[in-house]
Structure formats: structure tokens, C-alpha cells
Design a protein around this motif. Sequence first.
Motif, PDB file in Angstrom:
ATOM      1  N   THR A  32      46.286  58.043   9.204  1.00  7.26           N
ATOM      2  CA  THR A  32      45.010  58.319   9.253  1.00  7.26           C
ATOM      3  C   THR A  32      44.255  57.942  10.741  1.00  7.26           C
ATOM      4  O   THR A  32      43.586  58.739  11.298  1.00  7.26           O
ATOM      5  N   ARG A  33      44.777  56.759  11.022  1.00  4.73           N
ATOM      6  CA  ARG A  33      44.230  56.262  12.448  1.00  4.73           C
ATOM      7  C   ARG A  33      44.824  57.082  13.621  1.00  4.73           C
ATOM      8  O   ARG A  33      44.154  57.166  14.573  1.00  4.73           O
ATOM      9  N   TYR A  39      42.077  63.345  17.670  1.00  3.88           N
ATOM     10  CA  TYR A  39      41.070  64.219  17.623  1.00  3.88           C
ATOM     11  C   TYR A  39      39.843  63.611  17.823  1.00  3.88           C
ATOM     12  O   TYR A  39      38.709  64.218  17.685  1.00  3.88           O
ATOM     13  N   ARG A  40      39.839  62.415  18.512  1.00  2.69           N
ATOM     14  CA  ARG A  40      38.642  61.790  18.818  1.00  2.69           C
ATOM     15  C   ARG A  40      38.010  62.547  20.164  1.00  2.69           C
ATOM     16  O   ARG A  40      38.645  62.652  21.070  1.00  2.69           O
ATOM     17  N   LYS A  41      36.648  62.646  20.250  1.00  2.00           N
ATOM     18  CA  LYS A  41      36.112  63.267  21.643  1.00  2.00           C
ATOM     19  C   LYS A  41      35.951  62.177  22.595  1.00  2.00           C
ATOM     20  O   LYS A  41      35.696  60.873  22.248  1.00  2.00           O
ATOM     21  N   PRO A  42      35.877  62.443  23.791  1.00  2.00           N
ATOM     22  CA  PRO A  42      35.757  61.400  24.771  1.00  2.00           C
ATOM     23  C   PRO A  42      34.239  60.968  24.758  1.00  2.00           C
ATOM     24  O   PRO A  42      33.557  61.686  24.584  1.00  2.00           O
ATOM     25  N   GLU A  43      34.300  59.660  25.164  1.00  2.00           N
ATOM     26  CA  GLU A  43      32.793  59.037  25.320  1.00  2.00           C
ATOM     27  C   GLU A  43      32.251  59.529  26.372  1.00  2.00           C
ATOM     28  O   GLU A  43      32.786  59.854  27.510  1.00  2.00           O
TER      29      GLU A  43
END
Length: 112
Positions: A32-33, A39-43
Motif C-alpha cells: 500500500t505504501r 501514484y503521488r502527485k508532485p508537490e
Amino acid sequence: MNKIKNINELIEEALNSLDDVQRAEPRPFLLTRINARMYRKPESVWEKAGWFISRPAIAFTGLCMIILINVAVLMYNNPSNGLNSTAQSVQITADEFSYSVATIYDIENVQP
């Protein structure tokens, strides 16, 4: 011959060290991590700036600087002639109430 005996002992020791080896277990929710990070969007720049400003050291330093600037402005902007400004403000308020206001009840022309 002594070298061969030493080498055989070293080989046996290396093989015996593998006797108590167990299969490696991943930490819980590892998949999960991994998926969340993939799939995290860039900051954005604003998120990075907010993260930087919200650090306690930066926030405390900024607050101290704002207070220091306010104190400096109050100290250097203090008028030196306090009596003149007070007398002038009293004169201004007295002048404000001295105006005469014309109303419809004032009679301008008494004779026809």
C-alpha cells in the motif's frame, strides 16, 4: 595441510551460519505504501513554501521579526511635540461644531 584444514573449517562455518536463516517478512502494508508513493502527485511550489514556513523555527523567527519591526516603527515615529498635536486636535474639533447649518425654517426674506 594445515591450510587445507583451515579452509575446510571456514567452509563448514560458513555453511553452518545458514542453518538458522528464516524467510524475510515485509513490514505490514508495504504494498500500500509503495503504491501510494508511486501514484503521488508532485508537490507544488506553494505546498513546499507552506511546509517550509510552517516549521517552528521559521515561524517563530518570522513572528519575532514582525514584532521587532512594529516596535521600531513605534519608537522612531513618536512625535516630539506632543502638546502641539494635542492643542491642534482640540482646535480642529472646536471648528467642526462652529458651522451654521441652513434649514428650511430659517426666514431669509421677512418683507414681501
